[in-house]
Design an enzyme around this catalytic site. Structure first.
Site, short mmCIF file in Angstrom:
data_model
loop_
_atom_site.label_atom_id
_atom_site.label_comp_id
_atom_site.label_asym_id
_atom_site.label_seq_id
_atom_site.Cartn_x
_atom_site.Cartn_y
_atom_site.Cartn_z
N ILE A 274 32.12 -20.69 34.55
CA ILE A 274 32.17 -19.98 33.26
C ILE A 274 32.75 -18.58 33.39
O ILE A 274 33.03 -17.94 32.39
CB ILE A 274 30.78 -19.94 32.57
N ASN B 169 30.52 -18.74 49.45
CA ASN B 169 29.94 -17.42 49.64
C ASN B 169 28.59 -17.56 50.32
O ASN B 169 27.79 -18.42 49.95
CB ASN B 169 29.76 -16.70 48.30
N GLY C 61 29.31 -12.04 48.05
CA GLY C 61 29.36 -12.28 46.62
C GLY C 61 28.46 -13.40 46.15
O GLY C 61 28.56 -13.85 45.00
N SER D 86 25.75 -15.17 44.35
CA SER D 86 24.94 -14.76 43.21
C SER D 86 23.88 -15.80 42.85
O SER D 86 22.94 -15.49 42.12
CB SER D 86 25.83 -14.48 41.99
N HIS E 91 27.13 -23.79 47.07
CA HIS E 91 28.15 -24.42 46.23
C HIS E 91 29.53 -24.00 46.72
O HIS E 91 29.68 -22.97 47.36
CB HIS E 91 27.96 -24.07 44.76
N LEU E 92 30.51 -24.83 46.42
CA LEU E 92 31.89 -24.56 46.79
C LEU E 92 32.65 -24.10 45.55
O LEU E 92 32.49 -24.69 44.48
CB LEU E 92 32.57 -25.82 47.33
N HIS E 93 33.46 -23.08 45.71
CA HIS E 93 34.38 -22.66 44.66
C HIS E 93 35.72 -23.31 44.97
O HIS E 93 36.23 -23.18 46.09
CB HIS E 93 34.56 -21.13 44.67
#
Length: 116
Positions: free
Chosen positions: A30, A86, A92, A94, A99-101
């Site tokens: 998002i 991360n 970074g 949060s 999880h993977l970006h």
């Protein structure tokens, strides 16, 4: 208290789902930092990569395989994409749920680490 990702997995919070199976879910971020920015989230809660153990190795590899599937679904497999995890505040992180970006859809620079 449940993480935002647990709440998405349990359908307590809506998300734009790209892919889902019994082991993970992939959603659009998002707050994207690239033209294409998806999150690949394991349904097993692992707080961060540094807390994964030997039993999690197969799942971690599986998530990388899913990244390629999601990249293809989003049309960025052929042009290139980046996968980022991360780990910790300085990186970074949060949400304390690994999880993977998945980033792509445009040329991506590289602020840290020298040239590409």
């Amino acid at each position: 208290m449940k993480s935002i990702f647990r709440r998405i997995i349990e359908r307590e919070i809506p998300a734009e789902i790209i892919y889902e199976d019994d082991r993970c879910i992939a959603i659009h971020d998002i707050h994207p930092v690239a033209k294409v920015h998806a999150l690949i989230i394991p349904k097993k809660e692992i707080p961060r990569l540094s807390e994964a153990d030997a039993a999690d190795r197969e799942l971690l590899g599986y998530l990388l395989g899913i990244a390629t599937i999601v990249a293809a679904k989003l049309g960025i497999a052929d042009t290139g994409f980046r996968v980022v995890i991360n780990n910790g505040k300085d990186a970074g992180e949060s949400v304390p749920h690994l999880h993977l970006h998945l980033l792509g859809g445009e040329p991506l620079g590289w602020k840290h680490g020298g040239s590409n």
